[in-house]
Design an enzyme around this catalytic site. Structure first.
Site, PDB file in Angstrom:
ATOM      1  N   HIS A 236      40.433  -7.672   4.335  1.00 15.85           N
ATOM      2  CA  HIS A 236      39.160  -6.954   4.540  1.00 15.85           C
ATOM      3  C   HIS A 236      39.325  -5.625   5.279  1.00 15.85           C
ATOM      4  O   HIS A 236      38.589  -4.689   5.046  1.00 15.85           O
ATOM      5  CB  HIS A 236      38.143  -7.847   5.262  1.00 15.85           C
ATOM      6  CG  HIS A 236      38.367  -7.983   6.736  1.00 15.85           C
ATOM      7  ND1 HIS A 236      39.344  -8.783   7.279  1.00 15.85           N
ATOM      8  CD2 HIS A 236      37.751  -7.392   7.791  1.00 15.85           C
ATOM      9  CE1 HIS A 236      39.304  -8.688   8.598  1.00 15.85           C
ATOM     10  NE2 HIS A 236      38.344  -7.853   8.934  1.00 15.85           N
ATOM     11  N   ASP A 237      40.322  -5.525   6.162  1.00 13.48           N
ATOM     12  CA  ASP A 237      40.476  -4.293   6.951  1.00 13.48           C
ATOM     13  C   ASP A 237      41.588  -3.384   6.427  1.00 13.48           C
ATOM     14  O   ASP A 237      42.060  -2.499   7.153  1.00 13.48           O
ATOM     15  CB  ASP A 237      40.750  -4.635   8.426  1.00 13.48           C
ATOM     16  CG  ASP A 237      39.461  -4.796   9.225  1.00 13.48           C
ATOM     17  OD1 ASP A 237      38.407  -4.303   8.756  1.00 13.48           O
ATOM     18  OD2 ASP A 237      39.497  -5.413  10.300  1.00 13.48           O
TER      19      ASP A 237
ATOM     20  N   LYS B  14      41.648   0.268   7.135  1.00 14.63           N
ATOM     21  CA  LYS B  14      41.923   0.771   8.496  1.00 14.63           C
ATOM     22  C   LYS B  14      43.262   1.485   8.570  1.00 14.63           C
ATOM     23  O   LYS B  14      43.532   2.224   9.510  1.00 14.63           O
ATOM     24  CB  LYS B  14      41.906  -0.385   9.506  1.00 14.63           C
ATOM     25  CG  LYS B  14      40.504  -0.738   9.937  1.00 14.63           C
ATOM     26  CD  LYS B  14      40.486  -1.443  11.253  1.00 14.63           C
ATOM     27  CE  LYS B  14      39.046  -1.717  11.650  1.00 14.63           C
ATOM     28  NZ  LYS B  14      38.920  -2.903  12.475  1.00 14.63           N
TER      29      LYS B  14
ATOM     30  N   HIS C  96      36.372   2.706   6.764  1.00 11.57           N
ATOM     31  CA  HIS C  96      37.443   1.782   6.393  1.00 11.57           C
ATOM     32  C   HIS C  96      37.025   0.726   5.368  1.00 11.57           C
ATOM     33  O   HIS C  96      37.818   0.354   4.507  1.00 11.57           O
ATOM     34  CB  HIS C  96      38.063   1.116   7.633  1.00 11.57           C
ATOM     35  CG  HIS C  96      37.262   0.001   8.196  1.00 11.57           C
ATOM     36  ND1 HIS C  96      36.244   0.184   9.098  1.00 11.57           N
ATOM     37  CD2 HIS C  96      37.310  -1.337   7.978  1.00 11.57           C
ATOM     38  CE1 HIS C  96      35.719  -0.985   9.419  1.00 11.57           C
ATOM     39  NE2 HIS C  96      36.349  -1.927   8.744  1.00 11.57           N
TER      40      HIS C  96
ATOM     41  N   HIS D 202      31.998  -6.410   4.418  1.00 13.49           N
ATOM     42  CA  HIS D 202      31.984  -7.092   5.722  1.00 13.49           C
ATOM     43  C   HIS D 202      31.257  -6.319   6.816  1.00 13.49           C
ATOM     44  O   HIS D 202      31.128  -6.807   7.930  1.00 13.49           O
ATOM     45  CB  HIS D 202      33.416  -7.493   6.158  1.00 13.49           C
ATOM     46  CG  HIS D 202      34.306  -6.365   6.560  1.00 13.49           C
ATOM     47  ND1 HIS D 202      35.064  -5.653   5.665  1.00 13.49           N
ATOM     48  CD2 HIS D 202      34.570  -5.817   7.770  1.00 13.49           C
ATOM     49  CE1 HIS D 202      35.764  -4.730   6.302  1.00 13.49           C
ATOM     50  NE2 HIS D 202      35.480  -4.806   7.595  1.00 13.49           N
ATOM     51  N   HIS D 203      30.777  -5.129   6.507  1.00  9.94           N
ATOM     52  CA  HIS D 203      29.897  -4.445   7.477  1.00  9.94           C
ATOM     53  C   HIS D 203      28.485  -4.274   6.921  1.00  9.94           C
ATOM     54  O   HIS D 203      27.705  -3.489   7.451  1.00  9.94           O
ATOM     55  CB  HIS D 203      30.484  -3.089   7.878  1.00  9.94           C
ATOM     56  CG  HIS D 203      31.633  -3.219   8.837  1.00  9.94           C
ATOM     57  ND1 HIS D 203      31.476  -3.653  10.135  1.00  9.94           N
ATOM     58  CD2 HIS D 203      32.959  -3.021   8.674  1.00  9.94           C
ATOM     59  CE1 HIS D 203      32.658  -3.697  10.731  1.00  9.94           C
ATOM     60  NE2 HIS D 203      33.580  -3.335   9.862  1.00  9.94           N
TER      61      HIS D 203
ATOM     62  N   ASP E   5      34.275 -12.034  10.831  1.00 15.64           N
ATOM     63  CA  ASP E   5      34.826 -10.775  11.360  1.00 15.64           C
ATOM     64  C   ASP E   5      34.298 -10.520  12.778  1.00 15.64           C
ATOM     65  O   ASP E   5      35.066 -10.233  13.699  1.00 15.64           O
ATOM     66  CB  ASP E   5      34.408  -9.630  10.421  1.00 15.64           C
ATOM     67  CG  ASP E   5      34.986  -8.293  10.836  1.00 15.64           C
ATOM     68  OD1 ASP E   5      36.186  -8.256  11.155  1.00 15.64           O
ATOM     69  OD2 ASP E   5      34.246  -7.293  10.833  1.00 15.64           O
TER      70      ASP E   5
HETATM   71 FE   LIG Z   1      37.690  -6.718  10.750  1.00 17.46          FE
END
Ligand SMILES: [Fe+2]
Ligand SMILES: [Fe+2]
Ligand SMILES: [Fe+2]
Length: 430
Positions: free
Chosen positions: A293-294, A297, A322, A346-347, A375
């Site tokens: 998921h990240d 980043k 990200h 996820h955000h 998360d």
């Molecule tokens: Fe995360």
């Protein structure tokens, strides 16, 4: 010149009868996944985002002129795309680019080899990755086996050529500088580079086409050709999990603030999915979404990700890119049609206040809501260098407050709070 080849249990308190008995098979080509994920590695270059692919192209073109067989050409191309798999830090990437022989270069070679050696499909790359910053005369002195010397040294040569050419890609002036770059390579013959490889490179780089295919708009076409020509190998769920785990390590290693975060989010997402009655096939996929998921980043400069104080609005904007970057990488992968939104949303908040798509309500799949809760939960209970992890009582209050504001899904929060000790244990991967 010898080159090598390359049962979940659901507590009664939260049982959602979703996808029960469903069976799904992801038809995913392993090389396709590797190429897509290599985009994430290249993101560490921030604005210079094709380093790995260009190194792969140069190595493959040398192999082609040498008359290597197609599996050897493919192996060197793949090795080129993944050679910097041990680099998570934007600062390390800058140093590797600025200096011809940076004294700190060994660390990413050791990290990269360690990541590759336990994954059968890529383990043959571990040795050349370990030695890809060791000059040729030292490799010979150390008695490194022959195929590894050639593989590692061809990558070093292509890597250093890319560093020398990097200033000229933006205005497409590579051809104007090709002869001076070729002269510099010649000067390193017998020291940094094997004389046979220097000869091979000089023969390969004589043509204009060699340099022109390194331009950004040509790279995608080259990648597609390599995929079409290369062997097809269906990746099973266990291979996908291993590969995702390697990339989770790369992301988590980027900052001491986030060590083991992706692993924790993946375990917790699977755990919550099981608690909520999500099918085993979806739980497998949600775990992979958690691991990846990240990914985006990797493009965030270290100084922003590691900033101990409050971020200003520009830094916040940069960091918030990200999840969209994650979306751009994963959406290329055939077979990841479900995993991609679960990871990339996820955000997104159920009330529509999230980012980057501002989705809301029913457009957010349960799996994405689970990942969002996992998360946040993992980040809050994980000890960070600038603060202790939240206690059980604190995390309960925090999650309930967030759910009350419509920022996270209340049902998923209830599933997380159902047996909070266990949820904490899973989130911290202990
Ligand atoms: Fe995360
Ligand atoms: Fe490197
Ligand atoms: Fe490199």
């Amino acid at each position: 010149m010898p080159f090598g080849t390359v049962s979940p249990t659901t507590p009664d308190c939260f049982h959602y009868d979703r996808h029960k008995g469903e069976s799904m098979h992801t038809q995913t080509d392993l090389r396709h996944v590797i190429y897509a994920l290599s985009d994430a590695l290249d993101l560490v270059g921030i604005d210079d985002i094709n380093h790995g692919k260009r190194v792969g192209i140069m190595a493959a073109e040398c192999m082609r002129l040498y008359g290597a067989r197609s599996h050897e050409i493919n192996f060197m191309f793949d090795l080129g795309t993944l050679h910097d798999i041990g680099v998570s830090s934007t600062q390390t990437h800058r140093n590797l680019l600025r200096e011809f022989d940076w004294e700190g270069s060994q660390e990413h070679c050791i990290t990269g080899a360690a990541l590759l050696q336990d994954f059968a499909a890529l383990s043959e790359m571990a040795a050349p990755v370990l030695y890809h910053h060791t000059r040729w005369d030292k490799l010979v002195e150390q008695g490194v086996p022959e195929p590894v010397i050639w593989q590692a040294n061809l990558i070093l040569l292509a890597d250093r050529v890319d560093v020398m050419t990097a200033p000229y890609y933006a205005d497409s002036s590579m051809l104007e500088h090709a002869s001076e770059i070729r002269e510099q390579v010649q000067m390193c013959s017998g020291t940094y580079f094997a004389p046979e490889l220097v000869k091979l490179f000089l023969a390969t780089s004589k043509s204009e086409a060699f340099w022109l295919q390194l331009e950004t708009h040509s790279i995608q076409r080259y990648l597609q050709d390599m995929l079409l020509q290369g062997p097809k190998s269906h990746a099973d769920m266990s291979e996908l999990r291993q590969l995702a785990s390697i990339f989770a390590h790369i992301v988590d290693a980027k900052s001491v603030f986030t060590a083991r975060h992706s692993q924790g989010v993946a375990s917790l997402s699977r755990f919550l999915g099981q608690r909520m009655g999500v099918s085993p096939a979806h739980c497998d996929k949600i775990e992979i979404a958690g691991l990846l998921h990240d990914l985006g980043k990797l493009r965030i400069p270290d100084e922003i990700l590691d900033k101990p104080g409050k971020l200003d609005s520009r830094e916040r904007q940069i960091i918030n890119t990200h999840s969209f970057e994650t979306y751009q990488i994963l959406r290329q992968i055939k077979g990841f049609e479900e995993i991609t939104p679960w990871a990339a949303y996820h955000h997104e908040a159920p009330g529509g206040s999230g980012y980057p798509f501002h989705l809301m309500g029913e457009t957010l799949p349960l799996e994405a809501r689970i990942l969002r809760v996992a998360d946040i939960f993992q980040a809050m209970v994980q000890e960070r260098p600038y603060r202790a992890g939240l206690t059980i009582e604190e995390v309960r209050d925090f999650m309930l407050d967030m759910a009350g504001q419509g920022k996270i899904d209340g049902d998923v929060v209830n599933a997380a709070l159902c047996d909070l000790d266990e949820t904490m244990r899973v989130a911290l991967v202990v």
